[in-house]
Enzyme design. Structure first.
Site, mmCIF file in Angstrom:
data_model
loop_
_atom_site.group_PDB
_atom_site.id
_atom_site.type_symbol
_atom_site.label_atom_id
_atom_site.label_comp_id
_atom_site.label_asym_id
_atom_site.label_seq_id
_atom_site.Cartn_x
_atom_site.Cartn_y
_atom_site.Cartn_z
ATOM 1 N N GLU A 150 0.608 -0.968 3.270
ATOM 2 C CA GLU A 150 1.120 -2.075 4.066
ATOM 3 C C GLU A 150 2.628 -2.072 4.122
ATOM 4 O O GLU A 150 3.304 -1.413 3.337
ATOM 5 C CB GLU A 150 0.594 -3.394 3.524
ATOM 6 C CG GLU A 150 1.008 -3.667 2.096
ATOM 7 C CD GLU A 150 0.345 -4.949 1.565
ATOM 8 O OE1 GLU A 150 -0.843 -4.891 1.225
ATOM 9 O OE2 GLU A 150 1.026 -5.973 1.497
ATOM 10 N N GLU A 165 5.880 2.649 -7.004
ATOM 11 C CA GLU A 165 7.148 2.700 -7.751
ATOM 12 C C GLU A 165 7.919 3.909 -7.193
ATOM 13 O O GLU A 165 7.536 5.050 -7.439
ATOM 14 C CB GLU A 165 6.843 2.846 -9.244
ATOM 15 C CG GLU A 165 8.014 3.239 -10.117
ATOM 16 C CD GLU A 165 9.293 2.418 -9.886
ATOM 17 O OE1 GLU A 165 9.234 1.184 -9.897
ATOM 18 O OE2 GLU A 165 10.355 3.043 -9.692
ATOM 19 N N SER A 192 14.110 -0.293 -5.005
ATOM 20 C CA SER A 192 13.770 -1.183 -6.105
ATOM 21 C C SER A 192 12.898 -0.456 -7.118
ATOM 22 O O SER A 192 11.916 0.187 -6.757
ATOM 23 C CB SER A 192 13.026 -2.404 -5.555
ATOM 24 O OG SER A 192 12.722 -3.301 -6.593
ATOM 25 N N CYS A 215 3.730 -8.258 -2.552
ATOM 26 C CA CYS A 215 3.300 -6.874 -2.699
ATOM 27 C C CYS A 215 1.794 -6.710 -2.797
ATOM 28 O O CYS A 215 1.168 -7.249 -3.697
ATOM 29 C CB CYS A 215 3.859 -6.303 -3.992
ATOM 30 S SG CYS A 215 5.603 -6.222 -3.988
HETATM 31 N N1 SAH Z 1 7.889 -0.756 -7.993
HETATM 32 C C1 SAH Z 1 9.140 -1.257 -7.521
HETATM 33 C C2 SAH Z 1 9.132 -1.726 -6.092
HETATM 34 C C3 SAH Z 1 7.958 -2.489 -5.556
HETATM 35 S S1 SAH Z 1 7.782 -4.173 -5.937
HETATM 36 C C4 SAH Z 1 9.657 -2.341 -8.438
HETATM 37 O O1 SAH Z 1 8.983 -2.662 -9.399
HETATM 38 O O2 SAH Z 1 10.764 -2.822 -8.242
HETATM 39 C C5 SAH Z 1 9.076 -5.053 -5.132
HETATM 40 C C6 SAH Z 1 9.483 -6.297 -5.895
HETATM 41 O O3 SAH Z 1 8.500 -7.346 -5.770
HETATM 42 C C7 SAH Z 1 9.668 -6.078 -7.361
HETATM 43 O O4 SAH Z 1 10.807 -6.764 -7.808
HETATM 44 C C8 SAH Z 1 8.415 -6.686 -7.944
HETATM 45 O O5 SAH Z 1 8.560 -6.989 -9.290
HETATM 46 C C9 SAH Z 1 8.240 -7.881 -7.048
HETATM 47 N N2 SAH Z 1 6.921 -8.507 -7.057
HETATM 48 C C10 SAH Z 1 5.723 -7.928 -7.222
HETATM 49 N N3 SAH Z 1 4.748 -8.834 -7.179
HETATM 50 C C11 SAH Z 1 5.341 -10.024 -6.980
HETATM 51 C C12 SAH Z 1 4.865 -11.350 -6.856
HETATM 52 N N4 SAH Z 1 3.582 -11.626 -6.934
HETATM 53 N N5 SAH Z 1 5.779 -12.331 -6.643
HETATM 54 C C13 SAH Z 1 7.105 -12.053 -6.559
HETATM 55 N N6 SAH Z 1 7.603 -10.812 -6.674
HETATM 56 C C14 SAH Z 1 6.737 -9.813 -6.892
#
Ligand code: SAH
Length: 345
Positions: free
Chosen positions: A88, A160, A191, A333
């Site tokens: 997505e 990631e 990120s 996400c």
């Molecule tokens: N794996 C990478 C990038 C993908 S996630 C990382 O960990 O940074 C992108 C961002 O969304 C990250 O900061 C992650 O921690 C956050 N994220 C994931 N699930 C979330 C949620 N349910 N609510 C808010 N932020 C979330």
């Protein structure tokens, strides 16, 4: 699955055309068509060449199969890959331009407790061309005669990015290349949950992209409760890697901090965050957790979030509370993919 032509940069396309025994300028025609988000079958080249290419390469490696539009202008896409896997993406519209959130893996193996992308683990890495194609097809949808429909990119979809290092770096090089869509590296943010060794590698790539780290906790003991990666890398090691990134690239870095009720947003946490980050060339992006139905965690309410923000600002940190765009369409996400996979069962 056939090969993916978007994996090739311009000079690789030239080589391919040469191998097919065709004139060099066909590579340019092909490149222009692909950069515009076109399918091979729709690009204006001789039919015989098109057929040759289609024997080896996927016509549409990333296909939009569903679009959801939020009342705030955010659009969410479900893409189907050539092997049937689903990923997505999101497009968020701001005054300064359109920011696209792209995925780098099918699923994720980092296991963060608040994240929907990691629920089923990682199915596979995306190739550089599959990451690029997400941008090309969404850009084509939104260009409307302008030079570009996508001006900014965040690598914050599923996956990631630093766990798929080679392909992600190839993507970053191709998407910023003057031969292609040529999006400025300064408009791109990667990120990571904090894969420290790869953060050092990234600093050496000579790509002035923005580095964002998902911190979400102020101590290693608390971080490991929601982020298994904290077993491998300490917060102090992350901070040193960020400083190295700043020294090598001159780019400020950003910390993501999702406010989870009862978990990480007491006054104590604000003070710990201030102690960790004060005086560093960084910014803190707060976001109220997007609640994921499969997970038990709940979001801090808005008042609480603003109070936390106020404490950080009073302590001298640069911080903002991010607007939750697209909350009505499964903005967080992996939420959309997860619900698609469930509905399909
Ligand atoms: N794996 C990478 C990038 C993908 S996630 C990382 O960990 O940074 C992108 C961002 O969304 C990250 O900061 C992650 O921690 C956050 N994220 C994931 N699930 C979330 C949620 N349910 N609510 C808010 N932020 C979330």
């Amino acid at each position: 699955m056939k090969k993916i032509i978007q994996d090739l940069n311009y000079s690789q396309l030239e080589k391919l055309i040469e191998e097919y025994g065709e004139k060099k300028f066909r590579a340019q025609q092909l490149n222009v068509g692909l950069t515009r988000g076109g399918k091979i079958s729709g690009i204006n080249i001789p039919a015989a060449l098109r057929e040759k290419i289609l024997r080896d390469y996927e016509d549409e490696p990333v296909k939009i199969i569903d679009t959801l539009a939020s009342s705030d202008g955010t659009e969410k896409y479900l893409f189907r890959l050539a092997d049937g896997n689903i990923i997505e993406g999101v497009l968020m519209k701001y005054k300064y331009g359109n920011t696209q959130c792209v995925s780098t893996q099918v699923g994720c193996r980092m296991g963060c407790k608040f994240c929907a992308s990691t629920l089923g683990g990682r199915a596979r890495d995306l190739s550089s061309g599959e990451i690029l194609s997400q941008v090309l097809v969404v850009n084509a949808l939104h260009a409307n005669g302008r030079e570009r429909g996508v001006t900014n990119i965040v690598l914050m979809g599923s996956g990631e990015p630093l766990d798929n290092y080679q392909n992600v770096v190839k993507f970053l090089k191709d998407v910023t290349s003057p031969d292609g869509i040529n999006i400025s590296a300064r408009n791109i943010s990667l990120s990571t949950c904090g894969l420290v060794d790869k953060m050092y590698d990234l600093a050496e790539e000579g790509l002035p992209i923005n580095l964002t780290v998902s911190l979400h906790s102020t101590t290693d003991e608390e971080r490991v409760r929601t982020m298994p990666v904290a077993k491998k890398w300490k917060i102090s090691e992350i901070l040193t890697a960020c400083e190295n990134y700043f020294n090598k690239t001159g780019r400020r870095y950003i910390f993501e901090y999702a406010l989870i009720e009862g978990e990480n947003c007491d006054e104590k946490h604000a003070q710990q965050l201030i102690a960790l980050l004060k005086g560093k060339p960084c910014h803190v992006n707060l976001i109220r957790l997007n609640e994921v139905s499969e997970r038990e965690l709940s979001a801090a309410d808005e008042k609480h979030a603003y109070r936390f923000l106020g404490l950080l600002e009073k302590g001298g940190l640069s911080a903002t509370l991010r607007r939750r765009t697209g909350a009505d369409i499964g903005g967080a996400c992996g939420q959309l993919r997860a619900s698609y996979l469930i509905n399909k069962e």
